[in-house]
Design a protein around this motif. Sequence first.
Motif, PDB file in Angstrom:
ATOM      1  N   ASP A 122      -1.557  -1.870  -3.868  1.00 37.92           N
ATOM      2  CA  ASP A 122      -2.404  -3.070  -3.771  1.00 37.92           C
ATOM      3  C   ASP A 122      -1.800  -4.268  -4.489  1.00 37.92           C
ATOM      4  O   ASP A 122      -2.485  -5.281  -4.706  1.00 37.92           O
ATOM      5  CB  ASP A 122      -3.820  -2.805  -4.303  1.00 37.92           C
ATOM      6  N   HIS A 142       1.446  -5.315   4.088  1.00 35.81           N
ATOM      7  CA  HIS A 142       0.514  -5.843   5.078  1.00 35.81           C
ATOM      8  C   HIS A 142       0.225  -7.313   4.828  1.00 35.81           C
ATOM      9  O   HIS A 142      -0.020  -7.719   3.692  1.00 35.81           O
ATOM     10  CB  HIS A 142      -0.825  -5.090   5.002  1.00 35.81           C
ATOM     11  N   SER A 170       2.209  -5.355   9.687  1.00 34.64           N
ATOM     12  CA  SER A 170       2.573  -4.467   8.586  1.00 34.64           C
ATOM     13  C   SER A 170       3.957  -3.918   8.869  1.00 34.64           C
ATOM     14  O   SER A 170       4.366  -3.775  10.024  1.00 34.64           O
ATOM     15  CB  SER A 170       1.568  -3.319   8.436  1.00 34.64           C
ATOM     16  N   GLU A 205      -2.374   2.902  12.146  1.00 33.43           N
ATOM     17  CA  GLU A 205      -1.541   4.018  11.698  1.00 33.43           C
ATOM     18  C   GLU A 205      -0.897   4.645  12.930  1.00 33.43           C
ATOM     19  O   GLU A 205      -1.321   5.697  13.410  1.00 33.43           O
ATOM     20  CB  GLU A 205      -2.381   5.040  10.933  1.00 33.43           C
ATOM     21  N   ARG A 263       0.847  -1.190   0.000  1.00 30.76           N
ATOM     22  CA  ARG A 263       0.000   0.000   0.000  1.00 30.76           C
ATOM     23  C   ARG A 263       0.886   1.244   0.000  1.00 30.76           C
ATOM     24  O   ARG A 263       2.022   1.217   0.471  1.00 30.76           O
ATOM     25  CB  ARG A 263      -0.925   0.024   1.218  1.00 30.76           C
ATOM     26  N   SER A 314       3.857   0.702   2.622  1.00 29.19           N
ATOM     27  CA  SER A 314       3.641  -0.292   3.677  1.00 29.19           C
ATOM     28  C   SER A 314       3.262  -1.634   3.080  1.00 29.19           C
ATOM     29  O   SER A 314       2.606  -1.704   2.038  1.00 29.19           O
ATOM     30  CB  SER A 314       2.560   0.167   4.651  1.00 29.19           C
ATOM     31  N   ALA A 348      -1.437  -5.573  13.104  1.00 26.86           N
ATOM     32  CA  ALA A 348      -2.761  -5.224  12.592  1.00 26.86           C
ATOM     33  C   ALA A 348      -2.700  -4.056  11.614  1.00 26.86           C
ATOM     34  O   ALA A 348      -1.645  -3.661  11.128  1.00 26.86           O
ATOM     35  CB  ALA A 348      -3.723  -4.937  13.740  1.00 26.86           C
ATOM     36  N   ASP A 349      -3.860  -3.473  11.350  1.00 28.24           N
ATOM     37  CA  ASP A 349      -3.978  -2.431  10.340  1.00 28.24           C
ATOM     38  C   ASP A 349      -4.098  -1.081  11.037  1.00 28.24           C
ATOM     39  O   ASP A 349      -5.148  -0.449  11.057  1.00 28.24           O
ATOM     40  CB  ASP A 349      -5.196  -2.709   9.457  1.00 28.24           C
ATOM     41  N   ARG A 359       6.079  -0.532   7.819  1.00 21.16           N
ATOM     42  CA  ARG A 359       5.854   0.799   7.273  1.00 21.16           C
ATOM     43  C   ARG A 359       7.220   1.415   6.972  1.00 21.16           C
ATOM     44  O   ARG A 359       8.118   1.411   7.823  1.00 21.16           O
ATOM     45  CB  ARG A 359       5.064   1.651   8.271  1.00 21.16           C
TER      46      ARG A 359
END
Length: 969
Positions: free
Chosen positions: A481, A463, A468, A507, A453, A461, A504-505, A470
Amino acid sequence: MLLATLIHRASLPCPQVGPEQAAQLLEQHYGLTGRLQSLGSQQDLNYRIDSDRGRFVLKICRGDYAAVELQAQHAALNRLQTRAQVRVPRVIKALTGEELLTVAVDGQTLHLRLLDYIDGQPLTHLPHLGREVIAGFGELCGRMSLALADFVHPGLDRTLQWDPRHAQELITHLLATLENLPHRAALEHVAEQVSTRIRPLVDRLPCQAVHMDITDDNVVWQRDAQRHWQIQGVIDFGDLVHTWRIADLSVTCAALLHHAEGDPFAILPAIHACHAINPLQREELQALWPLIVARAAVLVLSSEQQQRLDPDNSYLLKNAEHEWEIFHVATSVPFELMEAAILGSVGEALPPVASQDFAPLLPGLVGREFALIDLGVLSPHFEAGNWELPGIDRRLLDEAAAVHGLAASRYGQYRLSRTCPDSASEPATFPLHVELHLPHGTLLEAPFAGVLRQGVDGLLSLHDADLSVRLWGVKTSLKADSELVKGQILGEVHAPLTVQLCRADLEPPLFCTPSRAPAWQALCPSPAALLGLACDAEPELDPEALLARRDASFARSQKHYYVDPPRIERGWRNHLIDMQGRSYLDMLNNVAVLGHGHPRMAAVAARQWSLLNTNSRFHYAAIAEFSERLLALAPDAMDRVFLVNSGTEANDLAIRLAWAYSGGKDMLSVLEAYHGWSVAADAVSTSIADNPQALSSRPDWVHPVTAPNTYRGEFRGQDSAPDYVRSVEHNLAKIAANQRQLAGFICEPVYGNAGGISLPPGYLQQVYALVRAQGGVCIADEVQVGYGRMGHFFWGFEEQGVVPDIITMAKGMGNGQPLGAVITRREIAEALEAEGYFFSSSGGSPVSCRIGMAVLDVMEEENLWENAQVVGGHFKARLEELIDRHPLVGAVHGSGFYLGLELVRDRQTLEPATEETARLCDRLRELGIFMQPTGDYLNILKIKPPMVTSKRSVDFFVDMLSKVLDEQL
């Protein structure tokens, strides 16, 4: 059916019963008369009754509530009378002997009950709750839960809008029916997240009877003699229900968010305290934050609905602002962060990240050596405040990379460059990432399979389902994607590379505050395994263990500030910095007049140490030069200097000089004064704050005279000098009557221990004349108040228009280097020779003399005397503004950078606010300010900061002081 019941119960308006009608019901059914006062409630009506039989609460609710529900409340109250460790109301029976009455008023069917009243106050409108109060709420939850654990009653099986088991249905319905709803999108998003997180836990959450409303509204408190809040009782059992056990704590924590000042972590002491009394299951801990957020959503939605049904209900209007505040705080952080924090608060943790399967992120650098750059608080790269330069960390990494080829920061090393002076907020100093400086073009490969992403600010990043990575500073040709396999090329480095690993997802921030660091570390562990680099910060010494070591080896009578002091290892100007990079405004350190870490002091000390440091019996230039500099600052009649190590030693020597010169031993000293810890200096010290036995342990050669305190002394006002002089005359007469020779009089020319109070005009002129008439010498103790600190005068005695026979000084003379002095006339100095020579091993050493001269140079070059006058004048004016705003502020004393703020409970009686002052100092420390009390009653803020203190720091201090005073100490 459930939804219909919820909707009906949630939409019931408050009963319409006026005070006169309530008084008639009270007299008719209970035989009581008295004064009625309406108490707030959302859907019920409550009146407090003050009668000749005591104080009671009349509770009126709509007949829509089943009688069995109210009977369940009564049964619970009767049970808790003996089972709980906290008081609950007693149910008062009506004249008919019934505990519950059903009556009709103006066509309304109502239920009537009378309970006794628990004196105290709720804490709803208290702006700040201390940690101990928050923990008290948690302890109460634990005790109540235990007491109700096996309580059963058919009235507990009820449909209640506050029951979290129904929160999702209620939220969904209210969202659909309320038009023009503020923050609708946020509420909808929250509802979806809560449902997702609670659903897997539902079947594993234990159930029991719970109060469901242990909040700041329904817990009654009173202050004890030390001004600590103590729980008096729990009221309002209207939400008693059989539901998930953890619901009780969730309601309490949600209410506490109103007092959290935007920080949801403020509730953690409550969770810890509850768990310690009534251990919670892991599933309950995981459900807790989602339930708190759900409670916040139900609160605001129910309040919006109720206000539209009952727009004249002032109770609803007052609470609406608090409820929206709770919602905003509850939704300000990710669910995952709060789950990690809650688990951590009770000693549990998230499972570790499986890192053994990572492929190298930088395969071409495996085995290469990196220069790991120290960017922490004690880093040798930082000096003279250079950490304040923009981009200093990156510049240091750049310089290291230029030399070594590869350079990296350390994960989890608190960064000095991110400290925030003059800030009440904890700075975000903890790095949740590693920054690497590598050759441009270095290739990066995917450490695991995942989806690529792209985000803002160059974020790239990768995932998978659980993790993830970054990255910043990477150039890639891959499209967003894209699905990558492990080991696939991600791109190449084209700037400093920042790497952050995350569960996890989320920020997450790149930096977090120290208090949030353990929780964020659980979510953003070190990327060391990705990098193949041992880049983690070395663990800090445990602060509690270090303090225990101090107490085990260092004499405990040498006290430290605060019960749990921060570890201070660095300072700069008028701030002290702890090991986590937080800067504290230093408002009490009158030793460091030039401020902390002054580069001139470091350079002068290092230079002289590299040449010579020895005792003053050797011949070297510095001792003559420094003595001449001191005499130039003293009155013309003074021509001799003694150099010593401290104010105590200076005052002790001054007393010996008075003995030798006068031929007597008897000394006059002033009550409430402090002069040092040696035998002689302690003998003339009478401050009971420093020595509780001071007044009963003076030797017979010490004669204390009445403290000339113009604010709270025996005589008050600026014309009180003659009244105070009578005490001196009385003691001189006693000495003469006993045919003893007076040695002298020692006094601070400005009353330092009492916060810098000026002596009444003319006092020292009269006293000095009387003392000299009896052959005594006059000693001006300038250790604290002299040397330019007062602003308008270099010496405190100048304010009184006198010249003493002996001046003692220390404190700021060496800016922290042990250095003191006695200045006097030749004949007094030489009187001591009859008793042998005087010698101080380190007093007047080359290092001390050079530092002493450098202090004088810097004070002049940096205009610190002028700063004390100008900024000090602004300081006093701002403090004086507090007198009109805060009843607790009695007076402002002093001038320049020696000020005292005296706190009193009554401005007429001057009852000292001792406990409030202690709590204020502790609270200021939480806000980033060091301050301590002084005076015999410890009710005065002794404000004596470094003389480099700026107007910005002064304004920050006064603003925070005002804030704390607003918090109703």
